[in-house]
Enzyme design. Structure first.
Site, PDB file in Angstrom:
ATOM      1  N   LYS A  22      77.656  79.955 -66.221  1.00 22.29           N
ATOM      2  CA  LYS A  22      78.502  79.271 -67.310  1.00 22.29           C
ATOM      3  C   LYS A  22      77.872  80.066 -68.758  1.00 22.29           C
ATOM      4  CE  LYS A  22      78.149  74.966 -69.907  1.00 22.29           C
ATOM      5  NZ  LYS A  22      77.139  75.094 -70.632  1.00 22.29           N
ATOM      6  N   ASN A  23      76.771  80.008 -68.629  1.00 21.68           N
ATOM      7  CA  ASN A  23      76.123  80.310 -70.110  1.00 21.68           C
ATOM      8  C   ASN A  23      76.120  81.809 -70.224  1.00 21.68           C
ATOM      9  OD1 ASN A  23      75.748  77.577 -70.620  1.00 21.68           O
ATOM     10  ND2 ASN A  23      73.429  77.646 -70.453  1.00 21.68           N
ATOM     11  N   CYS A 116      78.066  68.771 -75.398  1.00 22.63           N
ATOM     12  CA  CYS A 116      77.252  67.592 -75.008  1.00 22.63           C
ATOM     13  C   CYS A 116      76.470  66.896 -75.981  1.00 22.63           C
ATOM     14  CB  CYS A 116      76.317  67.924 -74.064  1.00 22.63           C
ATOM     15  SG  CYS A 116      76.971  68.361 -72.382  1.00 22.63           S
ATOM     16  N   ARG A 121      71.856  69.410 -82.844  1.00 20.11           N
ATOM     17  CA  ARG A 121      72.471  70.511 -82.431  1.00 20.11           C
ATOM     18  C   ARG A 121      72.920  71.318 -83.843  1.00 20.11           C
ATOM     19  NH1 ARG A 121      75.166  72.045 -77.024  1.00 20.11           N
ATOM     20  NH2 ARG A 121      73.271  72.122 -75.677  1.00 20.11           N
ATOM     21  N   ASP A 305      67.946  72.834 -69.383  1.00 18.67           N
ATOM     22  CA  ASP A 305      69.102  72.600 -68.506  1.00 18.67           C
ATOM     23  C   ASP A 305      68.787  72.120 -67.005  1.00 18.67           C
ATOM     24  OD1 ASP A 305      70.816  73.060 -70.642  1.00 18.67           O
ATOM     25  OD2 ASP A 305      71.475  74.888 -69.892  1.00 18.67           O
ATOM     26  N   ARG A 397      82.257  70.035 -66.631  1.00 20.97           N
ATOM     27  CA  ARG A 397      82.080  71.356 -67.654  1.00 20.97           C
ATOM     28  C   ARG A 397      81.109  72.307 -67.048  1.00 20.97           C
ATOM     29  NH1 ARG A 397      80.054  69.234 -73.318  1.00 20.97           N
ATOM     30  NH2 ARG A 397      80.110  71.453 -73.237  1.00 20.97           N
TER      31      ARG A 397
HETATM   32  C1  UD1 Z   1      72.258  77.267 -75.038  1.00 21.74           C
HETATM   33  C2  UD1 Z   1      73.093  76.877 -73.689  1.00 21.74           C
HETATM   34  C3  UD1 Z   1      72.518  75.340 -73.294  1.00 21.74           C
HETATM   35  C4  UD1 Z   1      71.213  75.314 -73.299  1.00 21.74           C
HETATM   36  C5  UD1 Z   1      70.635  75.924 -74.536  1.00 21.74           C
HETATM   37  C6  UD1 Z   1      68.780  75.838 -74.664  1.00 21.74           C
HETATM   38  C7  UD1 Z   1      75.131  77.907 -73.792  1.00 21.74           C
HETATM   39  C8  UD1 Z   1      76.687  77.946 -73.889  1.00 21.74           C
HETATM   40  N1  UD1 Z   1      74.539  76.756 -73.766  1.00 21.74           N
HETATM   41  O1  UD1 Z   1      72.940  76.224 -76.025  1.00 21.74           O
HETATM   42  O2  UD1 Z   1      72.995  75.154 -71.908  1.00 21.74           O
HETATM   43  O3  UD1 Z   1      70.573  74.049 -72.981  1.00 21.74           O
HETATM   44  O4  UD1 Z   1      70.927  77.073 -74.709  1.00 21.74           O
HETATM   45  O5  UD1 Z   1      68.570  76.767 -73.382  1.00 21.74           O
HETATM   46  O6  UD1 Z   1      74.342  79.077 -73.566  1.00 21.74           O
HETATM   47  N2  UD1 Z   1      69.176  75.040 -83.165  1.00 21.74           N
HETATM   48  C9  UD1 Z   1      69.057  74.907 -84.519  1.00 21.74           C
HETATM   49  N3  UD1 Z   1      69.654  75.393 -85.204  1.00 21.74           N
HETATM   50  C10 UD1 Z   1      70.788  76.413 -84.714  1.00 21.74           C
HETATM   51  C11 UD1 Z   1      70.785  76.453 -83.531  1.00 21.74           C
HETATM   52  C12 UD1 Z   1      70.087  75.769 -82.745  1.00 21.74           C
HETATM   53  O7  UD1 Z   1      68.053  74.075 -84.952  1.00 21.74           O
HETATM   54  O8  UD1 Z   1      71.476  77.087 -85.562  1.00 21.74           O
HETATM   55  C13 UD1 Z   1      68.280  74.205 -82.225  1.00 21.74           C
HETATM   56  C14 UD1 Z   1      69.048  73.128 -81.461  1.00 21.74           C
HETATM   57  O9  UD1 Z   1      69.403  72.053 -81.963  1.00 21.74           O
HETATM   58  C15 UD1 Z   1      68.046  73.081 -80.185  1.00 21.74           C
HETATM   59  C16 UD1 Z   1      67.587  74.309 -80.042  1.00 21.74           C
HETATM   60  O10 UD1 Z   1      67.480  74.898 -81.313  1.00 21.74           O
HETATM   61  O11 UD1 Z   1      67.360  71.969 -80.673  1.00 21.74           O
HETATM   62  C17 UD1 Z   1      68.205  75.136 -78.683  1.00 21.74           C
HETATM   63  O12 UD1 Z   1      69.466  75.625 -79.122  1.00 21.74           O
HETATM   64  P1  UD1 Z   1      70.222  77.040 -78.792  1.00 21.74           P
HETATM   65  O13 UD1 Z   1      69.021  77.927 -78.146  1.00 21.74           O
HETATM   66  O14 UD1 Z   1      70.785  77.467 -79.727  1.00 21.74           O
HETATM   67  O15 UD1 Z   1      71.119  76.456 -77.485  1.00 21.74           O
HETATM   68  P2  UD1 Z   1      72.629  76.564 -77.389  1.00 21.74           P
HETATM   69  O16 UD1 Z   1      72.797  78.217 -77.737  1.00 21.74           O
HETATM   70  O17 UD1 Z   1      73.380  75.653 -78.314  1.00 21.74           O
END
Ligand code: UD1
Length: 421
Positions: A22-23, A116, A121, A305, A397
């Site tokens: 998925k990711n 989710c 986030r 995850d 999902r």
């Molecule tokens: C991706 C994965 C998700 C996984 C996560 C961490 C996909 C589609 N989803 O989500 O399944 O759980 O990586 O391995 O690939 N953060 C900030 N600011 C930002 C972006 C992120 O503070 O602009 C924080 C988030 O709130 C969180 C942490 O960084 O606490 C990790 O987020 P991130 O690595 O961005 O995860 P996703 O890309 O959303």
């Protein structure tokens, strides 16, 4: 509304195969906006987030065709830069469409993304990355308007290695002339897969898998056929299902190297876990043992995850397991239902202390997020009696027909309409 009806106690045995991750698929579908020509993705999982992403691409003017695990994207009609509200709210991944839309059309708008409910986030890192490439960003009543007329290659530093923000910048920079360097980039295997996909299209990216990624912009990319890497989280979930039922399972199309932290913990719990040429075999002991400490971290640390699934199986392990969730601040929502099943879990802040009990009791429960929902299904598989896990759509999902895969392994599980329950 649908749910999973589970009668616990069956020992899982046999083989299952996981599909594309998925990711990996979600950012690759976003990157399918970049080439001149069609993208064909094989082994594409039949999950809600993938269909939601295809729905967004269609609203942007693409034609997407899904046929038996193959997704074809034709972006010749790409002309809209405004991401549709309702669909974007459904999946957080919509935020990384900003990069490729800007790359192609030099402007983009999106409302704050959904996904989710596992924490705040924020998207500050995504916006910081795009700003470093010269994008002017205005936020207006929950709508983010990006003006990319002055976009140029640049240097990006992330305070935290965000997966999505790293992917966003890689896609935004792929067609920008000059060299973009991403410092403190995320190192997840899915980032490497995105690099592989963009390079297959004719892009010039190197460094994915390390903390520094270098993107040399090219003038154009071409459409290609591509098979994404297999889903390490789906594979890990099936291994947990084998472990918690005292079973023996072979998970095909699983890359051991992507699952080292998970396999390590399962071994600590007493499971025999071996790599068998593109597959992973797990044989569980009579009773699982607790693990000492599981801390979620960015890759190559333990993946957030898989935290919920490991917490669920530790509920019936002998001894005390400690779990610290460091990545998302609100990812222990499955604890309340597990406790009602008889688990002994104490939560303090981001830490859960689980004292293993002999057995759990079947219950009616509600999934609160994708992985938390899968965790409840795992607990139901080993519980005494019947369980219903409501809100199957959250589990859908990220898992393609989870109940079918588990029943083929011998689980007593079926999908039910909740009006009948
Ligand atoms: C991706 C994965 C998700 C996984 C996560 C961490 C996909 C589609 N989803 O989500 O399944 O759980 O990586 O391995 O690939 N953060 C900030 N600011 C930002 C972006 C992120 O503070 O602009 C924080 C988030 O709130 C969180 C942490 O960084 O606490 C990790 O987020 P991130 O690595 O961005 O995860 P996703 O890309 O959303």
């Amino acid at each position: 509304m649908e749910g999973f009806h589970v009668v616990g106690g069956e020992r899982l045995q046999g083989e299952t195969r996981v599909e594309g991750a998925k990711n990996a698929v979600l950012p690759i579908l976003a990157a399918a906006l970049l080439p001149e020509g069609d993208t064909v993705l094989s082994d594409c999982p039949d999950i809600r987030d993938v269909h939601a992403m295809a729905g967004i691409l269609k609203k942007l003017g693409c034609v997407c065709g899904w046929n038996n695990g193959e997704m074809r994207v034709c972006n010749a009609g790409l002309r809209h830069w405004e991401m549709p509200d309702e669909l974007s709210k459904q999946i957080r991944s919509s935020i990384f469409l900003l990069g490729p839309i800007l790359g192609r059309l030099r402007r983009a708008t999106v409302t704050y993304p959904g996904g989710c409910e596992i924490g705040l986030r924020p998207i500050d890192l995504h916006l910081k990355g795009l700003k470093a490439l010269g994008v002017r960003i205005r936020e207006d009543g929950g709508v983010i308007c990006c003006d990319g007329r002055d976009m140029r290659a640049g240097d990006v530093y992330f305070d935290y290695p965000s997966v999505g923000a790293t992917e966003n910048v890689m896609m935004a920079a792929a067609l920008l002339s000059g060299i973009t360097t991403i410092h403190n980039a995320a190192r997840e295997p899915e980032i490497e897969d995105l690099q592989r996909f963009i390079n297959r299209m004719g892009g010039r990216i190197e460094g994915a898998g390390s903390h520094v990624i270098r993107v040399e912009g090219v003038k154009k990319l071409r459409g290609v056929d591509y098979t994404p890497i297999p889903d390490r989280i789906a594979a890990g979930t099936f291994l947990c299902a084998g472990a918690v039922t005292g079973g023996s399972v072979l998970v095909r199309n699983a890359r051991f190297n992507d699952l080292i932290p998970v396999c390590d913990k399962l071994r600590e719990m007493g499971c025999a876990v071996t790599e068998e040429g593109g597959a992973i075999r797990l044989t569980a002991p009579e009773r699982l043992r607790a693990f000492s400490l599981l801390q979620t971290q960015p890759h190559p640390g333990f993946p957030t995850d898989m935290q919920a699934q490991m917490l669920a199986i530790s509920c019936v392990a002998e001894g005390t397991s400690v779990i610290v969730e460091n990545v998302f601040e609100n990812r222990l929502s499955h604890v309340a239902d597990l406790t009602r099943m008889g688990a002994d879990i104490r939560v303090s802040g981001h830490t859960a202390v689980v004292r293993g009990v002999n057995s759990l009791s079947g219950m009616r429960m509600t999934a609160r997020d994708l992985r938390g929902g899968a965790a409840l299904v795992l607990a139901a598989l080993c519980a005494k009696g019947e369980s219903v896990v409501e809100r199957a759509e959250l589990v859908d999902r990220g898992y393609a027909h989870l109940e079918s895969a588990l029943s083929r392994l011998g689980a007593n599980i079926e999908r039910i309409s909740l009006r009948e329950a």
